[in-house]
Design a protein around this motif. Structure first.
Motif, PDB file in Angstrom:
ATOM      1  N   PHE A  25       0.974  -1.169  -0.068  1.00  0.00           N
ATOM      2  CA  PHE A  25       0.011   0.159  -0.172  1.00  0.00           C
ATOM      3  C   PHE A  25       1.039   1.342  -0.029  1.00  0.00           C
ATOM      4  N   ILE A  26       0.199   2.437  -0.494  1.00  0.00           N
ATOM      5  CA  ILE A  26       0.732   3.735  -0.408  1.00  0.00           C
ATOM      6  C   ILE A  26      -0.295   4.558  -0.257  1.00  0.00           C
ATOM      7  N   GLY A  27       0.186   5.802   0.436  1.00  0.00           N
ATOM      8  CA  GLY A  27      -0.709   6.915   0.731  1.00  0.00           C
ATOM      9  C   GLY A  27      -0.394   7.489   1.969  1.00  0.00           C
ATOM     10  N   ALA A  28      -1.423   8.202   2.804  1.00  0.00           N
ATOM     11  CA  ALA A  28      -1.078   8.633   3.836  1.00  0.00           C
ATOM     12  C   ALA A  28      -1.773   8.405   5.233  1.00  0.00           C
ATOM     13  N   LEU A  29      -1.206   8.343   6.354  1.00  0.00           N
ATOM     14  CA  LEU A  29      -1.938   8.317   7.602  1.00  0.00           C
ATOM     15  C   LEU A  29      -1.956   9.493   8.339  1.00  0.00           C
TER      16      LEU A  29
ATOM     17  N   GLU B  69       3.099  10.783   5.172  1.00  0.00           N
ATOM     18  CA  GLU B  69       3.509   9.872   4.013  1.00  0.00           C
ATOM     19  C   GLU B  69       3.766   8.504   4.365  1.00  0.00           C
ATOM     20  N   VAL B  70       3.092   7.421   3.741  1.00  0.00           N
ATOM     21  CA  VAL B  70       3.196   6.205   4.220  1.00  0.00           C
ATOM     22  C   VAL B  70       3.313   4.955   3.118  1.00  0.00           C
TER      23      VAL B  70
ATOM     24  N   SER C 233       6.572   2.202   6.745  1.00  0.00           N
ATOM     25  CA  SER C 233       7.667   3.359   6.614  1.00  0.00           C
ATOM     26  C   SER C 233       6.865   4.657   6.342  1.00  0.00           C
ATOM     27  N   MET C 234       6.933   5.577   7.335  1.00  0.00           N
ATOM     28  CA  MET C 234       6.231   6.993   6.963  1.00  0.00           C
ATOM     29  C   MET C 234       7.300   7.919   7.124  1.00  0.00           C
ATOM     30  N   GLY C 235       6.888   8.930   6.762  1.00  0.00           N
ATOM     31  CA  GLY C 235       7.695  10.257   6.692  1.00  0.00           C
ATOM     32  C   GLY C 235       7.009  11.636   6.892  1.00  0.00           C
ATOM     33  N   LYS C 236       7.473  12.654   7.248  1.00  0.00           N
ATOM     34  CA  LYS C 236       6.937  13.844   7.546  1.00  0.00           C
ATOM     35  C   LYS C 236       8.087  14.751   7.669  1.00  0.00           C
ATOM     36  N   LYS C 237       8.258  15.820   6.682  1.00  0.00           N
ATOM     37  CA  LYS C 237       9.372  16.679   6.536  1.00  0.00           C
ATOM     38  C   LYS C 237      10.612  15.884   6.542  1.00  0.00           C
TER      39      LYS C 237
ATOM     40  N   THR D  26       9.362   3.857  11.044  1.00  0.00           N
ATOM     41  CA  THR D  26       9.261   2.554  10.589  1.00  0.00           C
ATOM     42  C   THR D  26       8.954   1.539  11.816  1.00  0.00           C
ATOM     43  N   GLY D  27       7.719   0.792  11.402  1.00  0.00           N
ATOM     44  CA  GLY D  27       7.431  -0.054  12.391  1.00  0.00           C
ATOM     45  C   GLY D  27       5.931  -0.707  11.977  1.00  0.00           C
ATOM     46  N   CYS D  28       5.567  -1.513  12.998  1.00  0.00           N
ATOM     47  CA  CYS D  28       4.181  -2.140  12.898  1.00  0.00           C
ATOM     48  C   CYS D  28       2.968  -1.117  13.269  1.00  0.00           C
ATOM     49  N   VAL D  29       2.151  -1.147  12.331  1.00  0.00           N
ATOM     50  CA  VAL D  29       1.006  -0.400  12.838  1.00  0.00           C
ATOM     51  C   VAL D  29       0.045  -1.043  13.684  1.00  0.00           C
ATOM     52  N   ARG D  30      -0.220  -0.328  14.699  1.00  0.00           N
ATOM     53  CA  ARG D  30      -1.016  -1.022  15.745  1.00  0.00           C
ATOM     54  C   ARG D  30      -2.390  -0.374  16.014  1.00  0.00           C
ATOM     55  N   GLU D  31      -3.344  -0.823  16.617  1.00  0.00           N
ATOM     56  CA  GLU D  31      -4.497  -0.210  16.911  1.00  0.00           C
ATOM     57  C   GLU D  31      -5.171   0.641  15.857  1.00  0.00           C
ATOM     58  N   SER D  32      -5.877   1.634  15.995  1.00  0.00           N
ATOM     59  CA  SER D  32      -6.362   2.665  15.260  1.00  0.00           C
ATOM     60  C   SER D  32      -5.462   3.464  14.596  1.00  0.00           C
ATOM     61  N   SER D  33      -5.590   3.611  13.269  1.00  0.00           N
ATOM     62  CA  SER D  33      -4.928   4.468  12.499  1.00  0.00           C
ATOM     63  C   SER D  33      -5.673   5.015  11.382  1.00  0.00           C
ATOM     64  N   HIS D  34      -5.739   6.345  11.143  1.00  0.00           N
ATOM     65  CA  HIS D  34      -6.911   6.862  10.470  1.00  0.00           C
ATOM     66  C   HIS D  34      -6.246   7.470   9.057  1.00  0.00           C
ATOM     67  N   VAL D  35      -6.641   7.260   7.845  1.00  0.00           N
ATOM     68  CA  VAL D  35      -6.163   7.529   6.638  1.00  0.00           C
ATOM     69  C   VAL D  35      -6.174   9.015   6.455  1.00  0.00           C
ATOM     70  N   PHE D  36      -5.470   9.643   6.079  1.00  0.00           N
ATOM     71  CA  PHE D  36      -5.222  11.224   5.515  1.00  0.00           C
ATOM     72  C   PHE D  36      -5.179  11.247   4.041  1.00  0.00           C
ATOM     73  N   LEU D  37      -6.257  11.635   3.620  1.00  0.00           N
ATOM     74  CA  LEU D  37      -6.522  11.826   2.032  1.00  0.00           C
ATOM     75  C   LEU D  37      -6.867  10.234   1.507  1.00  0.00           C
ATOM     76  N   VAL D  38      -6.023   9.697   1.245  1.00  0.00           N
ATOM     77  CA  VAL D  38      -6.052   8.223   0.768  1.00  0.00           C
ATOM     78  C   VAL D  38      -5.094   7.443   0.729  1.00  0.00           C
ATOM     79  N   ILE D  39      -5.381   6.162   0.859  1.00  0.00           N
ATOM     80  CA  ILE D  39      -4.513   4.985   0.766  1.00  0.00           C
ATOM     81  C   ILE D  39      -4.817   3.833  -0.113  1.00  0.00           C
TER      82      ILE D  39
END
Length: 150
Positions: free
Chosen positions: A42-46, A74-75, A95-99, A104-117
């Motif tokens: 997947f690609i997109g943003a959280l 960005e993710v 792996s995700m970046g901002k500025k 980098t890690g394991c996405v756990r519990e709730s994570s909400h999309v920003f714009l689109v994945i």
């Protein structure tokens, strides 16, 4: 090492929308489509959520190093779906970046999309594997059922 083999089944293209709970929607999809085993990219943003960025110390059972993130990152990542009687067990690494920051890690519990994945899910057929809690580690680990030893 144990392994099992199978073949590719259906291929799905998923679009997650702004504010969707990524893991929850992925689980809902797997239940609806009866996807028992799969791999995905997947690609997109959280916008916000929590990552486990390794253990605090390399000990068993591990104590997770939890990192919260917010305000749109960005993710890109990969994940698996393996089921057990409780339903789909979602495992996502990203792996995700901002500025100039990177996580980098394991996405756990709730994570909400920003714009689109955007995700592509590859169903695996004939694979004899499940995920369940391992008593030694306390983690939800992959178990190959009657697999071949390498």
């Amino acid at each position: 090492m144990k392994y099992t083999k199978g073949t590719l089944g259906r291929v799905f293209v998923l679009k997650f929308d702004n504010k969707d709970d990524f893991r929850q929607e992925l689980s809902r999809f797997a239940l609806k489509e009866k996807v028992k085993t799969a791999a995905m990219v997947f690609i997109g943003a959280l916008n916000d959520g929590q990552l486990v960025t390794g253990p605090k110390k390399p000990a068993i059972p591990p104590i997770p190093n939890k990192v919260k993130f917010k305000d749109g990152w960005e993710v890109m990542g990969i994940g698996t779906i393996f089921s057990n009687p409780k339903g789909p067990q979602i495992h996502i690494h990203s792996s995700m970046g901002k500025k100039l920051k990177v996580l980098t890690g394991c996405v756990r519990e709730s994570s909400h999309v920003f714009l689109v994945i955007e995700a592509v899910v590859f169903e695996l057929k004939g694979v004899q594997a499940v995920k369940d809690i391992d008593p030694k580690t306390g983690l939800n680990l992959l178990k190959i059922i009657g697999g071949t030893l390498a």
